[in-house]
Motif scaffolding. Structure first.
Motif, PDB file in Angstrom:
ATOM      1  N   LYS A   1       0.824  -1.210   0.000  1.00  0.00           N
ATOM      2  CA  LYS A   1       0.000   0.000   0.000  1.00  0.00           C
ATOM      3  C   LYS A   1       0.857   1.259   0.000  1.00  0.00           C
ATOM      4  CE  LYS A   1      -3.903  -2.198   2.351  1.00  0.00           C
ATOM      5  NZ  LYS A   1      -4.681  -2.298   3.613  1.00  0.00           N
ATOM      6  N   ALA A   2       1.937   1.241   0.766  1.00  0.00           N
ATOM      7  CA  ALA A   2       2.817   2.411   0.806  1.00  0.00           C
ATOM      8  C   ALA A   2       3.461   2.649  -0.554  1.00  0.00           C
ATOM      9  CB  ALA A   2       3.888   2.219   1.876  1.00  0.00           C
ATOM     10  N   ALA A   3       3.868   1.566  -1.214  1.00  0.00           N
ATOM     11  CA  ALA A   3       4.449   1.703  -2.556  1.00  0.00           C
ATOM     12  C   ALA A   3       3.400   2.202  -3.545  1.00  0.00           C
ATOM     13  CB  ALA A   3       5.024   0.363  -3.007  1.00  0.00           C
ATOM     14  N   ASN A   4       2.207   1.690  -3.423  1.00  0.00           N
ATOM     15  CA  ASN A   4       1.129   2.104  -4.319  1.00  0.00           C
ATOM     16  C   ASN A   4       0.848   3.605  -4.201  1.00  0.00           C
ATOM     17  OD1 ASN A   4      -1.223   0.870  -6.068  1.00  0.00           O
ATOM     18  ND2 ASN A   4      -2.185   2.354  -4.729  1.00  0.00           N
ATOM     19  N   ASP A   5       0.980   4.134  -3.000  1.00  0.00           N
ATOM     20  CA  ASP A   5       0.705   5.551  -2.774  1.00  0.00           C
ATOM     21  C   ASP A   5       1.685   6.463  -3.497  1.00  0.00           C
ATOM     22  OD1 ASP A   5      -1.466   4.915  -1.217  1.00  0.00           O
ATOM     23  OD2 ASP A   5      -0.391   5.098   0.692  1.00  0.00           O
ATOM     24  N   VAL A   6       2.881   5.955  -3.810  1.00  0.00           N
ATOM     25  CA  VAL A   6       3.872   6.768  -4.511  1.00  0.00           C
ATOM     26  C   VAL A   6       4.036   6.318  -5.960  1.00  0.00           C
ATOM     27  CG1 VAL A   6       5.124   7.373  -2.417  1.00  0.00           C
ATOM     28  CG2 VAL A   6       5.785   5.328  -3.687  1.00  0.00           C
ATOM     29  N   GLY A   7       3.079   5.533  -6.458  1.00  0.00           N
ATOM     30  CA  GLY A   7       3.104   5.155  -7.864  1.00  0.00           C
ATOM     31  C   GLY A   7       4.023   4.012  -8.198  1.00  0.00           C
ATOM     32  N   ILE A   8       4.315   3.143  -7.227  1.00  0.00           N
ATOM     33  CA  ILE A   8       5.122   1.943  -7.465  1.00  0.00           C
ATOM     34  C   ILE A   8       4.222   0.741  -7.232  1.00  0.00           C
ATOM     35  CG2 ILE A   8       7.149   0.613  -6.761  1.00  0.00           C
ATOM     36  CD1 ILE A   8       8.428   3.206  -5.842  1.00  0.00           C
ATOM     37  N   TYR A   9       4.072  -0.092  -8.254  1.00  0.00           N
ATOM     38  CA  TYR A   9       3.078  -1.155  -8.198  1.00  0.00           C
ATOM     39  C   TYR A   9       3.760  -2.514  -8.128  1.00  0.00           C
ATOM     40  CZ  TYR A   9       0.544   2.924  -9.755  1.00  0.00           C
ATOM     41  OH  TYR A   9       0.047   4.205  -9.846  1.00  0.00           O
ATOM     42  N   ILE A  10       3.600  -3.147  -6.967  1.00  0.00           N
ATOM     43  CA  ILE A  10       4.169  -4.458  -6.695  1.00  0.00           C
ATOM     44  C   ILE A  10       3.047  -5.377  -6.222  1.00  0.00           C
ATOM     45  CG2 ILE A  10       6.473  -3.593  -6.174  1.00  0.00           C
ATOM     46  CD1 ILE A  10       5.770  -3.523  -3.260  1.00  0.00           C
ATOM     47  N   ARG A  11       3.391  -6.577  -5.821  1.00  0.00           N
ATOM     48  CA  ARG A  11       2.374  -7.508  -5.342  1.00  0.00           C
ATOM     49  C   ARG A  11       2.794  -8.078  -3.998  1.00  0.00           C
ATOM     50  NH1 ARG A  11      -0.305 -12.831  -8.409  1.00  0.00           N
ATOM     51  NH2 ARG A  11      -1.643 -13.454  -6.662  1.00  0.00           N
ATOM     52  N   SER A  12       1.816  -8.385  -3.171  1.00  0.00           N
ATOM     53  CA  SER A  12       2.105  -9.006  -1.890  1.00  0.00           C
ATOM     54  C   SER A  12       1.065 -10.073  -1.597  1.00  0.00           C
ATOM     55  CB  SER A  12       2.105  -7.957  -0.769  1.00  0.00           C
ATOM     56  OG  SER A  12       0.791  -7.469  -0.535  1.00  0.00           O
ATOM     57  N   GLY A  13       1.385 -10.934  -0.637  1.00  0.00           N
ATOM     58  CA  GLY A  13       0.458 -11.992  -0.235  1.00  0.00           C
ATOM     59  C   GLY A  13       1.099 -13.360  -0.320  1.00  0.00           C
ATOM     60  N   SER A  14       0.259 -14.387  -0.390  1.00  0.00           N
ATOM     61  CA  SER A  14       0.764 -15.758  -0.473  1.00  0.00           C
ATOM     62  C   SER A  14       0.973 -16.209  -1.907  1.00  0.00           C
ATOM     63  CB  SER A  14      -0.202 -16.723   0.224  1.00  0.00           C
ATOM     64  OG  SER A  14      -1.499 -16.638  -0.365  1.00  0.00           O
ATOM     65  N   LEU A  15       0.531 -15.421  -2.894  1.00  0.00           N
ATOM     66  CA  LEU A  15       0.858 -15.602  -4.314  1.00  0.00           C
ATOM     67  C   LEU A  15       0.377 -16.925  -4.892  1.00  0.00           C
ATOM     68  CD1 LEU A  15       4.556 -14.313  -4.131  1.00  0.00           C
ATOM     69  CD2 LEU A  15       2.472 -12.968  -4.475  1.00  0.00           C
ATOM     70  N   CYS A  16      -0.627 -17.535  -4.289  1.00  0.00           N
ATOM     71  CA  CYS A  16      -1.140 -18.828  -4.781  1.00  0.00           C
ATOM     72  C   CYS A  16      -0.029 -19.864  -4.868  1.00  0.00           C
ATOM     73  CB  CYS A  16      -1.818 -18.659  -6.144  1.00  0.00           C
ATOM     74  SG  CYS A  16      -3.334 -17.695  -6.091  1.00  0.00           S
ATOM     75  N   ASN A  17       0.860 -19.856  -3.884  1.00  0.00           N
ATOM     76  CA  ASN A  17       1.965 -20.820  -3.857  1.00  0.00           C
ATOM     77  C   ASN A  17       2.083 -21.384  -2.446  1.00  0.00           C
ATOM     78  OD1 ASN A  17       4.605 -22.060  -3.888  1.00  0.00           O
ATOM     79  ND2 ASN A  17       5.003 -20.913  -5.764  1.00  0.00           N
ATOM     80  N   PRO A  18       1.198 -22.301  -2.068  1.00  0.00           N
ATOM     81  CA  PRO A  18       1.165 -22.768  -0.676  1.00  0.00           C
ATOM     82  C   PRO A  18       2.417 -23.518  -0.255  1.00  0.00           C
ATOM     83  CG  PRO A  18      -0.295 -24.088  -2.061  1.00  0.00           C
ATOM     84  CD  PRO A  18       0.141 -22.925  -2.895  1.00  0.00           C
TER      85      PRO A  18
END
Length: 675
Positions: A416-433
């Motif tokens: 979310k912090a990256a998104n606020d400054v226009g940097i788009y990444i991904r987070s979470g478990s990434l569908c890779n248990p």
């Protein structure tokens, strides 16, 4: 275009260490590139603004989810649709016939994009890689049932959730926990896999969608050669791999039987996928029970349940309903534009380019430090993989952010912090248990407990019992450049690096005598409502630095007993003690019990009875020398109350003189004991 495979990360050097904290604060403004920046990055820079205008003012670092489409591809596709008339390819009209013939041509063109000979391979258009995986297992399951064989399924721990889900459709399954386990299974001829007269399917990802590590592509050939006890087919999930690597299916003896992939991960658009099938293995897909429109030549519904499936090609029998033919036309333009932008071997160029960038990214993340020297980033990777080596590692980095104390920062907070400054990444478990369980050290019971406590992939509990339940993922694509990495590093430094300098050391030589005394003895005050405990470690001011013995020498213990084995008290006094380090509890606890009034001056109110006087001033010298000697020997910890500069209430001169006499008597007694 001129291309070289060398890369210099000199332009990123200011982001790789922690000694210099002068960096740009505008995360969208890249640092000026130096002359050593690699040619491939410069070539991408020449067309990026023109071909990817959607990136203006933005940093896109989620190419593992979907890469970006080029402007000229969209323009060419739009012009194609505006200029030509296309009909449903299942019809016989001229517009439909044109559409049908063009689909066949694009199918062959796509096969050649993956170096697959159309004589040896067929391509089935599907919605995405997951749809290709689901179609494969449905067909194989129906084949096993029609041939009265039990189906066995094996999959690698790094498998995407879509591969893991196959196990629910098979009576027996096995998850391989490592590459070594897979290779041992193969070398043993399939022991622990399908039994004779069973049907086996082994599936694994060409590249982990979590860490980006690339798994061996030699396994299908080894399985085909060494596992002979049961027919075992291989399914490669190439969705992540094909996005930044050349998928080469030219050698059918070493290639998988089936390959699943998504085109939007390679070109950004269109949103379709494919199942690539070796024709020599296509017979296990032929007994699929379900059929849709366009896959049968005849269907009887009244008074009978007979049908005749199409058999001319694999795709004729498996492509249910009307194909997304407009999207397939877009695929044609996507392949053309890819070749025009990235060269006659576009995926080889992209593979080199992203490998170079991923090494710069990894090295800068790895070297990012807080002021105290601790890592800011915890990267998850296999020890055997090397960033910059496209054979073992893709252009993906999975990590978590840490505070200067080593605690985790929530991964969604970082996104979310990256998104606020226009940097788009991904987070979470990434569908890779499997990857999450391995790299984040989760046991099955812990995962179940987290779920019972409310953790969900869609609404995560980011940190549970001190462990992260997901990661931050940065993935690069063909249009990524070094400036994207600079912007990310700028953001991480500015947001999460602790640059607070350490507190300056205190100069005790200029402090009052009472403060100096407190600097080389351990001061502890019993908890009281009106007092605040202040503790400092015992340090001998002039004593040599030696390791404390596990037990004080006998001479020191005897001296302690002779010199300090007494206690005095007065009504309302507080208790303080001097204890010997290393002694048993019965000897070290309260070796000296001093009781004195709560309000203390520098030298008064320690003892409440008269002792023979001694020379004024000798107490301070004796106290320092005796304490230095005992502390240097590691034999004593001294605990005294904090000494206040002023007493709360003035005391009578007579009482003060009495206490001074007590000091002198103690000093004389200690001096005699030392002799």
């Amino acid at each position: 275009m001129s291309r070289t495979s060398s890369v210099s990360d000199g332009d990123m050097s200011s982001f790789s260490g922690h000694d210099d904290y002068d960096y740009e604060t505008d995360c969208t403004t890249p640092a000026p590139s130096c002359s050593g920046e690699h040619m491939e990055n410069e070539e991408v820079e020449t067309f990026r603004d023109r071909e990817y205008p959607q990136l203006a003012g933005k940093i896109y670092l989620d190419h593992g989810g979907s890469t970006l489409y080029a402007k000229s591809m969209v323009e060419a596709f739009s012009k194609d649709l505006i200029t030509n008339l296309y009909g449903n390819p299942h019809s016989d009209s001229t517009p439909s016939a044109i559409a049908g013939h063009r689909i066949d041509a694009i199918r062959e063109k796509a096969l050649r994009f993956f170096k697959a000979d159309p004589e040896e391979w067929d391509l089935v258009f599907v919605a995405n890689a997951t749809a290709a995986i689901k179609l494969t297992i449905e067909c194989i399951k129906d084949h096993a049932a029609s041939t009265h064989k039990q189906l066995w399924y094996g999959y690698h721990r790094d498998a995407h959730t879509s591969l893991v889900g196959i196990r629910e459709l098979t009576p027996t399954s096995r998850c391989f926990g490592s590459d070594e386990e897979v290779e041992k299974w193969i070398e043993c001829g399939g022991a622990g896999g399908p039994l004779p007269r069973q049907l086996g399917l082994f599936a694994y990802p060409g590249q982990s969608n979590m860490t980006g590590r690339r798994l061996p592509l030699s396994w299908p050939g080894m399985i085909r050669e060494k596992i002979l006890r049961a027919n075992t087919y291989t399914l490669l999930d190439a969705a992540a791999l094909a996005s930044t690597a050349q998928l080469d299916l030219s050698n059918t003896s070493e290639s998988p039987d089936f390959v699943a992939l998504s085109f939007y991960k390679i070109f950004g658009f269109p949103n379709i996928g494919a199942l690539l099938v070796q024709k020599s293995s296509a017979h296990v897909l032929a007994n699929r029970k379900y059929f849709g429109g366009g896959t049968v030549d005849m269907v009887v519904t009244l008074n009978d349940t007979w049908h005749a499936r199409k058999t001319a090609t694999v795709h004729d029998a498996l492509e249910d309903g009307t194909l997304p033919f407009h999207s397939i036309f877009a695929l044609d333009h996507a392949m053309d534009v890819h070749e025009r932008l990235y060269g006659p071997e576009p995926m080889k160029f992209i593979s080199r380019h992203t490998a170079q960038l991923s090494k710069i990214l990894h090295d800068n993340l790895h070297n990012l430090r807080h002021r105290n020297g601790k890592s800011v980033i915890r990267i998850y990777k296999e020890p055997s993989t090397v960033y910059g080596d496209s054979k073992t590692q893709g252009a993906t980095v999975a990590f978590n952010v840490l505070t200067s104390s080593g605690s985790l920062i929530g991964y969604t907070e970082v996104e979310k912090a990256a998104n606020d400054v226009g940097i788009y990444i991904r987070s979470g478990s990434l569908c890779n248990p499997g990857g999450m369980a391995t790299y984040l050290s989760w046991t099955p019971s812990e995962m179940r407990e987290a779920f019972s406590s409310g953790h969900r992939c869609s609404k995560p509990t980011e940190i549970y019992h001190g462990k992260a339940t997901g990661v931050v993922r940065v993935s690069l694509g063909g249009m990524s450049t070094a400036s994207d990495i600079r912007a990310l590093m700028c953001f991480l430094r500015e947001k999460y690096v602790d640059v607070t300098p350490p507190s300056p050391a205190r100069n005790i030589s200029k402090q009052p005598l009472s403060a100096q005394r407190a600097s080389f003895i351990k001061i502890q005050i019993p908890e009281e409502s009106t007092a605040v405990a202040a503790t400092t470690k015992a340090v001998a001011a002039r004593a040599p630095m030696i390791a404390p013995p596990s037990r004080p020498p006998p001479a020191i213990r005897n001296r302690l007993r002779k010199s300090f084995d007494f206690s005095t008290g007065s009504p309302g006094s507080s208790v303080t003690s001097i204890s010997s380090a290393g002694l048993p509890r019965s000897q070290s606890s309260n070796l000296i019990g001093l009781k004195s009034k709560p309000a203390l001056s520098r030298r008064t109110s320690l003892l409440g009875h008269s002792i023979k006087p001694t020379a004024p001033g000798r107490w301070d010298n004796f106290w320092r020398e005796e304490t230095n000697a005992l502390v240097a020997a590691g034999a004593v910890e001294v605990e005294v109350p904090d000494i206040k500069k002023k007493e709360k209430e003035p005391q009578k001169e007579q009482h003060k003189e009495k206490e001074r006499g007590g000091f002198r008597k103690v000093a004389r007694a200690l001096t005699m004991s030392r002799r």
